[in-house]
Design an enzyme around this catalytic site. Sequence first.
Site, mmCIF file in Angstrom:
data_model
loop_
_atom_site.group_PDB
_atom_site.id
_atom_site.type_symbol
_atom_site.label_atom_id
_atom_site.label_comp_id
_atom_site.label_asym_id
_atom_site.label_seq_id
_atom_site.Cartn_x
_atom_site.Cartn_y
_atom_site.Cartn_z
ATOM 1 N N HIS A 76 -3.777 -5.081 0.324
ATOM 2 C CA HIS A 76 -3.209 -5.614 1.574
ATOM 3 C C HIS A 76 -3.242 -7.140 1.583
ATOM 4 O O HIS A 76 -4.177 -7.739 2.130
ATOM 5 C CB HIS A 76 -4.006 -5.077 2.767
ATOM 6 N N CYS A 123 0.830 -1.205 0.000
ATOM 7 C CA CYS A 123 0.000 0.000 0.000
ATOM 8 C C CYS A 123 0.868 1.260 0.000
ATOM 9 O O CYS A 123 1.467 1.573 -1.023
ATOM 10 C CB CYS A 123 -1.015 -0.044 1.135
ATOM 11 N N GLU A 130 -1.632 -9.094 3.355
ATOM 12 C CA GLU A 130 -1.504 -9.632 4.720
ATOM 13 C C GLU A 130 -2.875 -9.935 5.341
ATOM 14 O O GLU A 130 -2.963 -10.704 6.306
ATOM 15 C CB GLU A 130 -0.688 -8.666 5.604
#
Length: 535
Positions: free
Chosen positions: A507, A381, A509
Amino acid sequence: MSKYIFVTGGVTSSLGKGIIAASLAKLLQSRGLNVTIQKFDPYINVDPGTLNPYEHGECYVTNDGAETDLDLGHYERYLNKPTSSANNVTTGKIYQTVINKERAGAYLGKTVQVIPHITDEIKRRFTLLEEEQPYDVIITEIGGTVGDIESLPYMEAIRQFRREKGAENTLVLHLTLIPYLNAAKELKTKPTQHSVKELLMTGIQPDVLICRTEHPLPKEIREKLALFCNVETGAVIEAIDADTIYDVPLLMLKEKLDKIVIKKLNIKTKNEPDLSVWKDFLGRLKNPTREVTIGLVGKYNELPDAYKSIYESFVHAGSVNECKVKIVPIHSESLIEDVARKLRGLDGILVAPGFGERGIIGKINAIEYVRTNNIPFFGICLGMQCAVVEFSKNVLKLSDAASSETNPHSTNLVIDLMEDQKAITNKGGTMRLGSYPCKITKGSLAHKIYGKLQIEERHRHRYEFNNKFLTSIEENGMKASGINPENNLVEIIEIPSHKFFIGVQFHPELRSTVENPHPIFIHFVKAALAYKFDN
Ligand code: GLN
C-alpha cells in the site's frame, strides 16, 4: 518530561479533531519541537482491522503492522514521521490488557473496576510514547464526542492525569461547532456552552476552545464564548471551513494557536515557525497549470473515507506535478457491460484495494480495457491481484484463472493463500501486516520510479501472487519487478510493453506525505499527463 495536550470534541462528530491535532502538531514541529500524536478510540474492537469501511472508513496500517484509525494517516502526512501501534489505543485494547492481567493474578484478591483499574491503564497508555523516546509534546486525540457514555473513562483518566501532572504540563483543547442559523442570520454559541458544561461535569475545564464555523467569528461571539465557557478570549480560536485540509495549519497559525499553547504550557522555544516547505507545497497545489482525470475503481465509491490515503496521495502527487488531479469514483459493480463507454475520457485508472468477491468482475473488466488500450494503470493490493487474474485469463488463456479469495475451486489459482496463512482462523491482526522489504529489478519501471533497488513498503493482505505461474506469466509479457528478498513473494508486477502498467501488492498510499510524496503516485500522474497530451 513531555507536555501533554488532549483534544476532545463536542456538539457533533466529524468536526475534524484529527486535522486540528495534526495542524497544531505541525506548527509546534515547525518551531523545532519534537511532537507526536496519538488517538484513543472509545470503541470495544481491539483495532479497526475488523471493521468495514462503512463503519470506519479506511483502515490505516503502521510500519510495525498495527491496523489503526485513519487519523494516524493525517498525523503521518502532516508530520512526515511514522507512527506505531502505540499511537492508537482502543477501549478493546485497554480492557484486553486489564482482563489478561486479572487472569494472570495481577490484582489477586481485589475487585477489578473502571476506576482505578481501567483509568490506570488509560493513563499508562497516555505516557507510553514518552518511554519510547523523549518528546517535547504529546498530543492525544480522544475519539467520539463529549457526553458519550463510552468516552467517560477517558475523561476521568484525563481529569486524574491533569491533577497528577499539574496545570503547567497538561492542556485541554475542545473542538466544537458554532452553527449559523440562516433564518436568524446568526452564529449560535449555545451548543458549545452545553458541550463545555458536559466537559465540566467530568471535572475538566478546557483551556482552549476551537470553534468550527462556516462564517468568521466576530469579537462579540468570541467574548461571549470566553465568558460562558470560562476561557481567555484569546483562547477562543476560529476554525473556519477551508478549501483544503492542508490550509488548516496556516489558519491555526493566523489564530495564534501555537503561541497560546506554548505560553500556557510554558514551553521553552525561541524559534519562530518555519513552514517554508509546507507553503511551497500549498502554492503548487493551489496554482495548477494543468489537469488530469483519474478513474478510481472501487466498491466503496460513495464513501471517500474508504480510500482516504489514496485521495491524499493524489493531492501530494498533483502538487509535485503542478497539476490538478480530478478523481472520478467509478463503482466496480457498474463495470459489467459497456465498459469502454463508462471509462471514456479518463487519463488513467487506479484499481483500489479491497476484500471479498463483490465488484471483482468490474475491476477485471476495467483492467482489460486499460491494458488493451494502453491507458495508464495503477493497481494497489487487490488491484494488483486483479491485474494478475485478468492477464492470466485473457493473455495466458486460463479461463478460470482466479484468486482463492473469490473462487477457491478454480484449477488456476494465480493468487493464493500462503501456506502459513491456511491454518489461521482468527480474523484480528492475522494478515501480512506492516513494512516488508522489496528488491527491485534493475531497469524496470519500478526502478525508474523509485530510483533505487531496495525499498520497504507497508502491507495488509492475506493472498499472494502464486509463484507456480511466475514463469508463464513472465514469458507472456508481465514481469515481476519487485520481489520480497526473504521469501520470494512477488510484490510488484508491470507490463514493459505498456505505456504505464504497474500493480503493487503493498500500500504505497500509506507512505505518501506532504514533504515526501510517494514516487508511484507522482509517476502515475506524470503518465496520465503524457497520455492526455497524446490523445
Ligand atoms: N483481499 C486481498 C487479500 O487479502 C487484498 C487485500 C487488500 O487489497 N488490502 O490479499
